[in-house]
Design a protein around this motif. Structure first.
Motif, short mmCIF file in Angstrom:
data_model
loop_
_atom_site.label_atom_id
_atom_site.label_comp_id
_atom_site.label_asym_id
_atom_site.label_seq_id
_atom_site.Cartn_x
_atom_site.Cartn_y
_atom_site.Cartn_z
N GLU A 1 -42.36 6.43 -4.70
CA GLU A 1 -43.61 6.21 -5.42
C GLU A 1 -44.80 6.14 -4.47
N THR A 2 -44.62 5.47 -3.34
CA THR A 2 -45.71 5.39 -2.36
C THR A 2 -46.00 6.75 -1.75
N ALA A 3 -44.96 7.51 -1.44
CA ALA A 3 -45.17 8.85 -0.88
C ALA A 3 -45.88 9.76 -1.88
N ALA A 4 -45.52 9.66 -3.16
CA ALA A 4 -46.18 10.48 -4.18
C ALA A 4 -47.65 10.11 -4.31
N LYS A 5 -47.95 8.82 -4.21
CA LYS A 5 -49.34 8.38 -4.31
C LYS A 5 -50.15 8.84 -3.10
N VAL A 6 -49.54 8.83 -1.93
CA VAL A 6 -50.25 9.23 -0.73
C VAL A 6 -50.61 10.71 -0.77
N VAL A 7 -49.68 11.55 -1.22
CA VAL A 7 -49.94 12.99 -1.22
C VAL A 7 -50.69 13.42 -2.47
N GLY A 8 -50.66 12.61 -3.53
CA GLY A 8 -51.42 12.93 -4.73
C GLY A 8 -50.68 13.79 -5.73
N ILE A 9 -49.38 13.54 -5.94
CA ILE A 9 -48.61 14.25 -6.97
C ILE A 9 -47.80 13.22 -7.74
N SER A 10 -47.23 13.64 -8.85
CA SER A 10 -46.43 12.72 -9.65
C SER A 10 -45.07 12.50 -9.00
N LEU A 11 -44.42 11.42 -9.41
CA LEU A 11 -43.12 11.08 -8.83
C LEU A 11 -42.09 12.15 -9.17
N SER A 12 -42.08 12.64 -10.39
CA SER A 12 -41.11 13.66 -10.78
C SER A 12 -41.32 14.95 -9.99
N ARG B 1 -45.09 26.55 -7.71
CA ARG B 1 -44.05 25.62 -7.27
C ARG B 1 -44.66 24.55 -6.38
N PRO B 2 -44.13 23.35 -6.43
CA PRO B 2 -44.71 22.28 -5.60
C PRO B 2 -44.68 22.61 -4.11
N LEU B 3 -43.63 23.30 -3.66
CA LEU B 3 -43.50 23.59 -2.24
C LEU B 3 -44.47 24.68 -1.78
N ASP B 4 -45.29 25.23 -2.69
CA ASP B 4 -46.33 26.17 -2.27
C ASP B 4 -47.50 25.44 -1.61
N LEU B 5 -47.60 24.14 -1.81
CA LEU B 5 -48.73 23.38 -1.28
C LEU B 5 -48.38 22.84 0.10
N PRO B 6 -49.27 23.00 1.08
CA PRO B 6 -48.96 22.54 2.45
C PRO B 6 -48.68 21.05 2.53
N GLU B 7 -49.45 20.23 1.84
CA GLU B 7 -49.25 18.79 1.94
C GLU B 7 -47.95 18.36 1.28
N VAL B 8 -47.52 19.06 0.24
CA VAL B 8 -46.23 18.75 -0.37
C VAL B 8 -45.10 19.13 0.57
N GLN B 9 -45.24 20.22 1.30
CA GLN B 9 -44.24 20.57 2.31
C GLN B 9 -44.13 19.48 3.36
#
Length: 541
Positions: A475-486, A294-302
């Motif tokens: 889109e900017t937040a997704a690019k900063v953390v390194g994941i897709s927008l979806s 799950r995406p929320l398993d990653l600390p930076e995504v949290q």
């Protein structure tokens, strides 16, 4: 002149088969001397033409033999270790990482080498057969223990794992560097990754079998999400096999850097800290593998999820006027999101100013883009191609001097103006956005019908639900953390649903004194966080 018929001459395409003898040497009818054919006069046979002796050419030295089995595997691990050292050296010398960083990564790699002990140790006495390494298990042969993730094993040291080890080394040292920044350094070639095979000495390269070289080749464009997955797998591997305890994400510097990069007011900092406690985000890697990542398993995504929810609460993207109760609240200011998007575009376009391609964008060029390039852009692209793809370790062709391709070893950005320092660019962008913050009138609590900050909160469950005013921020937040927008939208929706459940439990406690056993109580949609939604059904993800 008498001619003797022999085989085809073959020199310079000559098809002559008739030859004549001159001073003991054979020449074809067109004058080509035949190598290795000569007539020697023997003293016992005076007056005769002598015997014909063929002089053999000296056999060329055979090239180095390709290694196989245990020897090939040892060489592969040595090459991989060389690549890892080159990446650490580049991070220390070019990016300012501390010198101890190399030692931390070296220790992590030493632990990883223990998983390959059965491949690199000498065979036991008694004369075992030579071992040939294969990615497919063979019948009757016991395979070493591996960590399984989604049906695949993490047995081969992949090229992306080298960058993952560098990230984990920085993570252990509490350095405020995210995966998105590591991916950016890979794309800009600040650290060796793309076409890394060129930096391996040729004598080592020639002895490696092709199946090992294919592991080190970059056959597809590296993506930040691949790096996220590799880091997660490595963290689980080190925890399970070696008991390595990775700390939580270094929140203060990482949060501060993210807020500055997104050009947000500093008030987001305290809101994120409060939301972290409510949602229970530990900002740590998971301790055990799950069947479904799950995406929320990653600390930076949290972390980026907390930033987005805090931004939506304090500085929403709609035009609804919400009035704070006190002048000390951060909601007394409103962000002009159109100006914010314009400042972000200016920041992203600073490297392509002056008609340049931009460092890191060369690899994204396709055949259609070439037709729209200016002469300077073509020169810039060809210089990058020469430095990145041409193999200079091969012996030069004698005809290569007739076709010069330009100076070698020249930075592709040398022809353009000096690049603006990134920290200064972020500071300039942040100053532009904060200076245009609009004030919001304060209305005391006397008026119960006044819209307050946090009311009419809108959730976006899918990427298509994003309005035009909110899409640039996501889109900017997704690019900063390194994941897709979806992926980011889904992670935020899951966290918002969890926060809604917490609000529901709080309301049940206020009404019934206990949150348990109140399954019949329905969630009141007039609550601040759940008043509006982009769909009619509740999010069950």
């Amino acid at each position: 002149m008498e001619y003797t018929t022999r085989g085809v001459c073959g020199q310079e395409g000559c098809r002559e088969t008739r030859y004549y003898l001159d001073n003991g040497l054979w020449f074809c009818r067109r004058g080509h001397q035949q190598e290795g054919r000569q007539v020697e006069e023997e003293p016992d046979d005076f007056g005769t033409q002598g015997k014909t002796n063929r002089v053999k050419k000296a056999s060329a030295e055979k090239s180095a033999k390709t290694y196989h089995g245990r020897q090939a595997y040892n060489l592969f691990l040595q090459v991989y270790q060389l690549i890892l050292w080159k990446q650490c050296h580049a991070l220390v010398q070019r990016r300012g990482f501390p010198a101890q960083f190399e030692h931390v990564v070296r220790d992590l790699w030493a632990l990883r080498l223990e998983t390959y002990a059965d491949k690199i140790e000498d065979p036991s006495e008694g004369g075992g057969e030579t071992e040939f390494f294969s990615s497919q298990p063979t019948g009757g042969q016991e395979e070493p223990e591996t960590i399984t993730f989604g049906g695949k094993n993490l047995q081969w040291p992949r090229l992306v794992d080298s960058v993952g080890l560098c990230y984990l080394g920085a993570f252990l040292m509490r350095l405020p560097v995210g995966i998105g920044e590591f991916h950016r350094m890979v794309m800009r070639e600040d650290i060796p990754y793309i076409r890394i095979i060129r930096s391996i000495p040729r004598d080592m390269r020639d002895k490696l079998p092709q199946e090992y070289l294919s592991i080190l080749e970059t056959t597809r464009l590296p993506k930040a999400e691949h790096l996220h997955k590799a880091v997660l797998q490595l963290s689980l591997l080190y925890r399970r096999k070696f008991g390595v305890q990775f700390p939580a994400l270094n929140l203060p510097p990482m949060l501060y850097r993210s807020i500055r990069r997104l050009a947000l007011p500093i008030d987001i900092y305290s809101a994120v800290k409060r939301l972290q406690d409510l949602l229970g985000f530990s900002l740590e890697f998971p301790t055990s593998p799950t069947n479904r990542s799950r995406p929320l398993d990653l600390p930076e995504v949290q972390l980026i999820t907390l930033i987005i929810i805090s931004t939506k609460l304090l500085f929403p993207f709609d035009d609804i006027k919400r009035f704070p109760v006190s002048a000390h609240e951060p909601t007394t200011q409103v962000i002009d999101w159109k100006l914010w998007a314009q400042a972000q575009r200016h920041f992203d376009g600073r490297e392509t100013a002056g008609g340049r391609i931009g460092k890191g964008n060369e690899i994204l060029v396709n055949e259609r883009d070439v037709f729209d390039m200016t002469p300077n852009q073509l020169d810039e692209y060809m210089s990058w191609y020469e430095n990145s793809w041409l193999d200079n370790s091969r012996a030069p062709n004698p005809l290569s001097d007739l076709f010069p391709i330009g100076p070698t070893g020249v930075d592709t950005q040398a022809a353009g103006p000096p690049e603006e320092d990134e920290k200064e660019a972020i500071g300039s962008m942040l100053k532009t956005v904060t200076q245009q913050l609009q004030p919001r009138r304060v209305i005391p609590e006397d008026d119960p019908d006044t819209p307050r900050p946090g009311s009419s909160y809108v959730r976006y469950k899918m990427e298509s639900d994003l309005p035009d005013i909110a899409r640039p921020f996501f889109e900017t937040a997704a690019k900063v953390v390194g994941i897709s927008l979806s992926t980011l939208v889904r992670a935020v929706a899951q966290a918002e649903y969890k926060l809604m459940r917490w609000l529901e439990d709080q309301r049940r406690i206020e009404l019934y004194g206990d949150a348990s056993g109140m399954e019949f109580a329905k969630f009141d949609s007039s609550d601040d966080l759940g008043e509006q939604d982009t769909t009619d059904s509740e999010d069950s993800s």
